[in-house]
Design a protein around this motif. Structure first.
Motif, mmCIF file in Angstrom:
data_model
loop_
_atom_site.group_PDB
_atom_site.id
_atom_site.type_symbol
_atom_site.label_atom_id
_atom_site.label_comp_id
_atom_site.label_asym_id
_atom_site.label_seq_id
_atom_site.Cartn_x
_atom_site.Cartn_y
_atom_site.Cartn_z
ATOM 1 N N GLY A 654 0.802 -1.220 0.000
ATOM 2 C CA GLY A 654 0.000 0.000 0.000
ATOM 3 C C GLY A 654 0.835 1.270 0.000
ATOM 4 N N ALA A 655 2.146 1.137 0.231
ATOM 5 C CA ALA A 655 3.005 2.312 0.371
ATOM 6 C C ALA A 655 3.017 3.178 -0.879
ATOM 7 N N VAL A 656 2.991 2.567 -2.062
ATOM 8 C CA VAL A 656 3.095 3.335 -3.303
ATOM 9 C C VAL A 656 1.955 4.348 -3.434
ATOM 10 N N PHE A 657 0.779 4.012 -2.939
ATOM 11 C CA PHE A 657 -0.372 4.907 -3.074
ATOM 12 C C PHE A 657 -0.244 6.115 -2.146
ATOM 13 N N MET A 658 0.274 5.888 -0.940
ATOM 14 C CA MET A 658 0.508 7.007 -0.038
ATOM 15 C C MET A 658 1.628 7.895 -0.565
ATOM 16 N N LEU A 659 2.655 7.288 -1.163
ATOM 17 C CA LEU A 659 3.754 8.059 -1.733
ATOM 18 C C LEU A 659 3.273 8.947 -2.878
ATOM 19 N N LEU A 660 2.450 8.385 -3.759
ATOM 20 C CA LEU A 660 1.947 9.158 -4.892
ATOM 21 C C LEU A 660 1.057 10.308 -4.412
ATOM 22 N N GLU A 661 0.203 10.017 -3.456
ATOM 23 C CA GLU A 661 -0.647 11.054 -2.869
ATOM 24 C C GLU A 661 0.196 12.169 -2.257
ATOM 25 N N ALA A 662 1.301 11.787 -1.601
ATOM 26 C CA ALA A 662 2.167 12.772 -0.954
ATOM 27 C C ALA A 662 2.885 13.642 -1.980
ATOM 28 N N CYS A 663 3.388 13.021 -3.044
ATOM 29 C CA CYS A 663 4.073 13.798 -4.088
ATOM 30 C C CYS A 663 3.131 14.824 -4.713
ATOM 31 N N LEU A 664 1.909 14.384 -4.984
ATOM 32 C CA LEU A 664 0.941 15.265 -5.632
ATOM 33 C C LEU A 664 0.296 16.236 -4.656
ATOM 34 N N HIS A 665 0.573 16.038 -3.373
ATOM 35 C CA HIS A 665 -0.031 16.863 -2.321
ATOM 36 C C HIS A 665 -1.543 16.993 -2.589
ATOM 37 N N MET A 666 -2.138 15.827 -2.756
ATOM 38 C CA MET A 666 -3.538 15.754 -3.163
ATOM 39 C C MET A 666 -4.445 15.679 -1.941
ATOM 40 N N GLU A 667 -5.520 16.419 -1.991
ATOM 41 C CA GLU A 667 -6.524 16.380 -0.926
ATOM 42 C C GLU A 667 -7.898 16.204 -1.559
ATOM 43 N N PRO A 680 1.746 20.577 -6.425
ATOM 44 C CA PRO A 680 2.192 19.191 -6.634
ATOM 45 C C PRO A 680 3.533 19.137 -7.356
ATOM 46 N N ILE A 681 4.274 18.079 -7.064
ATOM 47 C CA ILE A 681 5.509 17.813 -7.796
ATOM 48 C C ILE A 681 5.362 16.437 -8.436
ATOM 49 N N VAL A 682 5.318 16.417 -9.755
ATOM 50 C CA VAL A 682 5.284 15.143 -10.458
ATOM 51 C C VAL A 682 6.710 14.597 -10.478
ATOM 52 N N PRO A 683 6.936 13.381 -9.988
ATOM 53 C CA PRO A 683 8.305 12.846 -9.947
ATOM 54 C C PRO A 683 9.002 12.959 -11.297
ATOM 55 N N GLU A 684 10.315 13.176 -11.248
ATOM 56 C CA GLU A 684 11.085 13.434 -12.463
ATOM 57 C C GLU A 684 11.054 12.260 -13.438
ATOM 58 N N PHE A 685 10.775 11.064 -12.938
ATOM 59 C CA PHE A 685 10.730 9.906 -13.831
ATOM 60 C C PHE A 685 9.341 9.719 -14.448
ATOM 61 N N LEU A 686 8.438 10.677 -14.209
ATOM 62 C CA LEU A 686 7.102 10.630 -14.798
ATOM 63 C C LEU A 686 6.839 11.910 -15.588
ATOM 64 N N HIS A 687 6.167 11.783 -16.713
ATOM 65 C CA HIS A 687 5.748 12.949 -17.481
ATOM 66 C C HIS A 687 4.256 13.206 -17.324
ATOM 67 N N ASN A 688 3.515 12.138 -17.118
ATOM 68 C CA ASN A 688 2.084 12.327 -16.876
ATOM 69 C C ASN A 688 1.540 11.172 -16.040
ATOM 70 N N ILE A 689 0.453 11.451 -15.336
ATOM 71 C CA ILE A 689 -0.216 10.470 -14.484
ATOM 72 C C ILE A 689 -1.704 10.540 -14.796
ATOM 73 N N ILE A 690 -2.287 9.396 -15.138
ATOM 74 C CA ILE A 690 -3.719 9.334 -15.424
ATOM 75 C C ILE A 690 -4.403 8.602 -14.279
#
Length: 729
Positions: A654-667, A680-690
């Protein structure tokens, strides 16, 4: 059996230090209350620590399962558990088979007979089909045999607890209906039964438990052996045995029903997307159906049951993509909340469950884990999840249903959690066979002073004070929502006072750290541990202290390159191969990353996300295990495995989902009907997230985030008309 022996096992989550199924390269299947540990051939053999078997409700119902051709083990070609974790598929072939026919010595050359094995678990059954196909040019005759045995050992026996006396197997027979029946009566007077049903009558039997088939195969002809094993606890009616195909179809239907629980996430990075998908499939495989809905069982193989803390943290990690898991988890825990004091179970009124177990030892009260309450943090975390769920869903009707349980949990915090009225929650175990340490680091040596001396109870952990602060803040918000304004104000004031006291008593200016704990004499445990990072997750840390702590958590002594160590490398008890004193736990790292994000430390959040992503690439199946060793990152090498780590483990995947939420600072704020991304900061190894199919009440939303050079943008594909989705830059 001495209490110390059990406590040691308990504090190692029942794993002895030299127990290692991982060295046997086993394959593991699990489904609700049943799991199997098989070797790569698909067999069960008692080698090494003798942990292989099929287990059901805490008991090993199959301890030996061997398939042979002409009394020889087939040659292994390959084996794998399929992507959805539902099926073990094994490819085998024959060794050279020598035989005599009409006084002539003949042989079947190696590799002429293909043997395919497929097995799965469902609803208290194990199903297998074995297909043998002749790919040679000649007709071949040979024998195939299947051997079954059951020892009915309790899972705690398998894992090291020795008993002076145990029950007995009182019946072992095969029947005219192609069945092998093995019955065991334990010291708990409960009868446990293993029934193996073969699809066809064997040509011979050996020792009642080995079925023998005489097989004649023309070129390209096949022979199929199928069987089902039923595991029964008590004198229950035998369930109808389905065919392999019908049972498999129903299993796939079960998996399909879980699909709509989750939002779908894809990214421009195939490896990152695979990590997300792998984690989703692992999480689905750990969801057990209870009468209250689904519950994320803690991990396979040894924690294939409901743990309070693990279930709550998993629900928090996945709340934004799967809020129904949180709802069902809360229902289950509420209805298992302790009602009375029971020292043997470490239970007190209002306390939330630590774990529940089945099996002979708990039924005989030899160990207290049938319903055990020995965790100091499950109760405040239960309230935290209630508050987070309400903000995510605006489901006030459900919160009204939960309110009596929330009140009891608050009562426990004040009356039992703070036993000496000093304003901080402490723990000390009352059960002679219970956990000595009762935070998430519950091994016996996890809480110590700077000189390495173990802390004496009652112990007030730093992260627990944060959880209680967060619980009271969220309980205040729930009280206001339920028009209990006076109580809401009281809870808010208590939280404010706790935050002030915590920052005064737990902060060590010289260390630049929140101390690990206060011991029974109120002496601070001046140890640099990852526990302090949870003070950021809960929001209890003052801003200036949070900034200094974040920098120190990412210093070389704490940050291994793969994540934050549980204990700093310059501490007395540091050992990168230990369970809690120097290892790296993915869920721990994700919680700290979430804390970084809450305080606006986005680059630090990115660093932890990148570290665990890099680690996942080196790990088999990209499945983050329960933990790995804390050795410093070495160029061209992955993290060092911890040999008895559970995998999959719910809060690790489940860690990956909390990490992604944290990077995007999503509420996601259902109360205000908005999804906000705050810088939000999209990780440098990503160009887009759907992100698609995200649940908003009875409707769904889909959107895409784009990475630009200095910021991020969003394209909304679908949303309810009364919701807003936007970015604050």
């Amino acid at each position: 059996m001495s209490p110390d022996t059990i406590i040691l096992l308990e504090n190692k989550f029942y794993i002895s230090a030299n127990s290692s199924y991982a060295d046997d390269r086993t394959k593991i299947l699990n489904q609700t209350d049943t799991f199997g540990i098989f070797d790569r051939w698909g067999d069960i053999k008692q080698l090494g620590e003798e942990v292989q078997g099929i287990y059901h409700q805490g008991t090993r119902f199959i301890s030996d399962l061997e398939f042979k051709v002409n009394n020889m083990r087939p040659l292994l070609l390959s084996s794998a558990v399929k992507e959805e974790n539902e099926l073990l598929s094994v490819d085998l072939t024959n060794p050279v088979i020598l035989f005599v026919e009409k006084d002539n010595k003949l042989s079947i050359p190696k590799g002429e007979i293909y043997i395919g094995r497929s097995k799965f678990l469902r609803d208290g059954f194990c199903y297998e089909t074995i297909t043998l196909t002749n790919y040679g040019a000649d007709k071949y005759e040979f024998q195939a045999s299947l051997k079954f045995q059951a020892d009915f050992k309790d899972i705690f026996e398998v894992r090291g607890i020795r008993r002076e006396k145990r029950g007995e197997i009182f019946e072992l027979k095969h029947t005219a209906n192609n069945e092998i029946i093995i019955r065991y009566k334990g010291l708990d007077k409960i009868v446990r039964t293993t029934i193996i049903t073969l699809n066809a009558k064997p040509h011979d039997w050996e020792n009642q438990t080995t079925a023998i088939f005489h097989i004649k195969l023309k070129p390209h002809q096949s022979f199929i052996i199928q069987y089902a094993i039923k595991f029964i606890v008590g004198e229950k009616d035998y369930h109808h045995v389905m065919s392999f195909d019908k049972a498999q179809n129903q299993l796939m239907g079960d998996i399909d029903r879980y699909r709509n629980l989750f939002a779908y996430i894809t990214t421009s990075n195939e490896q990152f997307t695979h990590w997300i998908n792998r984690s989703l499939m692992d999480l689905k495989s750990l969801l057990a159906q209870t009468k209250f809905g689904v519950y994320p069982y803690a991990g396979v193989p040894w924690y294939n049951t409901a743990f309070g803390r693990d279930g709550i943290i998993t629900a928090l990690e996945t709340l934004w993509i799967a809020p129904d898991i949180a709802r069902d988890t809360l229902l289950f825990l509420a209805h298992n909340q302790a009602k009375v004091e029971n020292a043997y179970q470490d239970a007190e009124p209002g306390k939330i469950l630590h774990e529940t177990r089945g099996g002979e030892l708990v039924e005989c009260n030899e160990i207290p884990f049938k319903q055990y309450y020995g965790s100091v943090d499950s109760t405040p975390l239960f309230i935290v999840l209630c508050g987070a769920y309400y903000k995510r869903t605006a489901d006030l009707e459900f919160i009204s249903e939960m309110w009596p349980y929330i009140e009891k949990a608050l009562m426990w915090i004040d009356k039992y959690g703070d036993s000496d009225d000093d304003g901080f929650a402490e723990y000390s175990h009352k059960s002679v066979n219970g956990l000595f340490n009762q935070g998430w680091k519950d091994s016996h040596d996890s809480i110590s002073h700077e000189d390495g001396e173990l802390a004496n109870p009652p112990i007030a952990l730093c992260e627990v004070q944060g959880y209680i602060y967060d619980a009271k803040i969220k309980a205040a918000e729930l009280a206001y929502a339920l028009d209990k304004d006076k109580l809401g104000e009281k809870l808010h004031n208590e939280a404010t006072a706790l935050k002030k006291a915590f920052n005064e008593r737990f902060w060590d200016e010289e260390m630049g750290w929140f101390v690990l704990a206060l011991d029974g004499e109120k002496k601070p445990c001046k140890v640099k541990s990852s526990n302090a990072g949870h003070a950021l997750f809960s929001g209890i840390a003052d801003k200036d202290k949070a900034e200094r702590l974040a920098a120190n958590l990412l210093a070389d002594k704490m940050f291994s390159g793969w994540g934050i160590r549980t204990l700093a490398a310059d501490e007395k008890r540091y050992n990168p191969m230990s369970y809690h004193n120097g290892s790296v736990w993915p869920h721990d790292v994700a919680i700290i990353a979430s804390g970084f994000s809450k305080y606006g430390f986005q680059q630090e959040t990115m660093k932890l996300t990148g570290a665990l992503f890099d680690a996942s690439i080196f790990i088999d199946l990209q499945r983050l295990p329960e933990l790995f060793c804390g050795f410093a990152r070495r160029k061209g090498e992955g993290p060092t495995a911890y040999p008895v780590a559970c995998s999959p483990q719910a809060w690790a995947v489940g860690a990956v989902f909390m990490l992604l939420e944290a990077c995007l600072h999503m509420e996601i704020n259902a109360l205000e009907k908005k999804i906000v991304f705050k810088r939000p900061i999209v990780p440098e190894f990503l160009h887009n997230i759907i992100i698609e199919n995200i649940k908003l009440g009875n409707k769904r939303a889909s959107f895409e985030l784009h990475k630009y050079k200095h910021d991020a943008g969003i394209t909304v594909k679908e949303k309810p008309s009364d919701w807003e989705i936007y970015i604050i830059k």
